[in-house]
Enzyme design. Structure first.
Site, PDB file in Angstrom:
ATOM      1  N   ARG A 235      42.183  45.063  45.993  1.00 30.37           N
ATOM      2  CA  ARG A 235      43.093  44.452  45.007  1.00 30.37           C
ATOM      3  C   ARG A 235      44.294  45.345  44.705  1.00 30.37           C
ATOM      4  NH1 ARG A 235      38.675  41.462  41.104  1.00 30.37           N
ATOM      5  NH2 ARG A 235      38.661  39.564  42.329  1.00 30.37           N
TER       6      ARG A 235
ATOM      7  N   LYS B  41      26.424  24.590  42.814  1.00 35.57           N
ATOM      8  CA  LYS B  41      26.402  23.410  41.936  1.00 35.57           C
ATOM      9  C   LYS B  41      27.481  22.386  42.227  1.00 35.57           C
ATOM     10  CE  LYS B  41      24.563  25.568  37.790  1.00 35.57           C
ATOM     11  NZ  LYS B  41      25.060  26.133  36.536  1.00 35.57           N
TER      12      LYS B  41
ATOM     13  N   GLY C 111      34.777  34.152  45.905  1.00 36.03           N
ATOM     14  CA  GLY C 111      34.185  35.439  46.267  1.00 36.03           C
ATOM     15  C   GLY C 111      33.157  35.356  47.372  1.00 36.03           C
TER      16      GLY C 111
ATOM     17  N   GLY D 220      38.503  31.859  40.961  1.00 38.69           N
ATOM     18  CA  GLY D 220      38.657  30.838  39.920  1.00 38.69           C
ATOM     19  C   GLY D 220      40.006  30.158  40.009  1.00 38.69           C
TER      20      GLY D 220
END
Ligand code: AMP
Length: 416
Positions: free
Chosen positions: A36, A209, A372, A395
């Site tokens: 990062r 999910k 991720g 996200g």
């Protein structure tokens, strides 16, 4: 189109840059992966060439509004300095203390200052000291941050889906603002994939999910030509069609919705590919990501899973079926593993898909991988360098795929 770095005048200016330095640290506060930090170098180097004075703002972990020593950004400054070959100043304690403000005020063109973890202040995330949502507290904090610079550059894609002081709040208090090179690249790849994909456009979705990805599927059904669903999500879809799923992870409250999405895909003539066979087991230790030694592991003959067994990966016939769709695709967006890939025995489906996506890319397709786990999967398969774009924000990329407005992007001014 939002303004990007080269659209604004940063020459000799004090530039506040939001970066994503939420890096993993070990118990000794050593950075275990500096990807990062490295990802922000192009923007920082350009700003240095422009003789700007650079003030970097970032967060690390979830200190929840308190100064937590283990979540200090202190270890980041020497690592950035090492990568840049240039010294980086750092003020411990508090990002808006008098000392930090003085360091910012004294900063000369060509110098770099990293501020302490923004999230030591609860106002960064829009809360007041009592932990309640408080926009005016956030605004006041944003104003303090903004007082240290003249223009703003957003280069933290991992946080642009948050309406925080340092992402959306600061913009209105500064002369000008733009997306940095990293954010520009994310917007280009994700934006072009969604808005003007070369067809056929294939989406591959996996993970635990259905509920986490409903909006993604709904939005993508308006865009793609084909969709592959793997991971535990697949079992909710299969069960909604009357297929037996044993003790696989199924969201029973989402069965109607899954059936509806399948119907919608059919109406739109979108190829909706579900696994046709599975790797199943009667025992799995999710907490330790391990298979107990007495567990029975089988490959099913077809899509049905017998009682007492749970699907943990897609089977060989499914991989073959998915391979055809991947090979013919010209744009591929992938988010989420196709099985419990953390366990080697159950990682084959995910790893094979990663290799197929890489091959398709070599044949000219554009591939975008986000999230991720899928990023770890392409690395595990050793093909990360062959993917067109690996998103730096799990996200944020998911919300982008949902078609949602990202507050950190929305706040930036449009190109003139
Ligand atoms: P997500 O964060 O939704 O992308 O989900 C990622 C997680 O889904 C990973 O930890 C996987 O181990 C898990 N996962 C994928 N396939 C399955 C499966 N068949 N059963 C249970 N968990 C799964």
């Amino acid at each position: 189109m939002k303004k990007t770095l080269k659209d604004i005048d940063v020459k000799g200016k004090k530039v506040l840059v939001r970066v994503d330095y939420n890096v993993p640290l070990d118990a000794g506060q050593n950075i275990t992966n500096d990807k990062r930090i490295a990802a922000t170098l192009p923007t920082i180097q350009y700003l240095l060439e422009q003789n700007a004075a650079i003030i970097l703002m970032a967060h690390l972990g979830r200190p929840k509004g308190k100064a937590v020593a283990e979540m200090s950004l202190k270890p980041v400054a020497p690592r950035l300095s090492e990568l840049l070959g240039k010294s980086v100043k750092f003020v411990s304690g508090d990002c808006i203390s008098e000392e930090s403000k003085k360091a910012a005020a004294d900063l000369k063109p060509g110098e770099i200052l990293l501020l302490e973890n923004l999230r030591f202040h609860c106002e960064e995330e829009g809360k007041n000291a009592a932990g309640e949502k408080d926009k005016s507290a956030m605004d006041a904090f944003a104003k303090e941050l903004a007082s240290m610079g003249e223009v703003f550059v957003q280069d933290a894609f991992g946080t642009v889906h948050r309406a925080h002081a340092s992402t959306a709040g600061v913009v209105k208090y500064l002369k000008d603002a733009a997306a940095g090179f990293l954010v520009e690249k994310e917007l280009k790849f994700l934006g072009e994939a969604l808005d003007k994909p070369v067809r056929p456009f294939l989406a591959i979705l996996g993970g635990a999910k259905v509920s986490d990805k409903i909006s993604v599927i709904e939005n993508l059904l308006n865009k793609v030509n084909a969709i592959i669903i793997g991971g535990a999500m697949a079992y909710t879809f299969l069960k909604s069609q009357g297929v037996s799923t044993g003790v696989s992870l199924v969201e029973d409250d989402k069965l109607d919705l899954a059936a509806e999405l399948l119907k919608k895909a059919k109406e739109k003539k979108i190829e909706f590919l579900l696994p046709v066979d599975h790797i199943v087991t009667n025992k799995i230790d999710f907490a330790n990501k391990a298979v107990p030694s007495d567990a029975i592991v089988n490959i099913t003959a077809d899509e049905a899973i017998e009682e007492g067994f749970m699907g943990v990966d897609v089977g060989p016939k499914s991989i073959e079926k998915f391979a055809e769709a991947v090979k013919s695709a010209k744009t591929i967006v992938w988010n989420g593993p196709l099985g419990v890939f953390e366990i080697d025995k159950f990682s084959k489906g995910t790893v094979e898909i990663a290799k197929l996506v890489a091959e398709a890319t070599e044949e000219g397709a554009t591939s975008v991988v986000g999230g991720g786990d899928s990023v770890s999967a392409v690395k595990k398969a050793g093909v990360d360098k062959k993917i067109s774009h690996i998103s730096t924000g799990g996200g944020a990329s998911l919300e982008f795929l949902e078609g949602k407005e990202l507050p950190g992007i929305a706040a930036l001014p449009e190109k003139e």
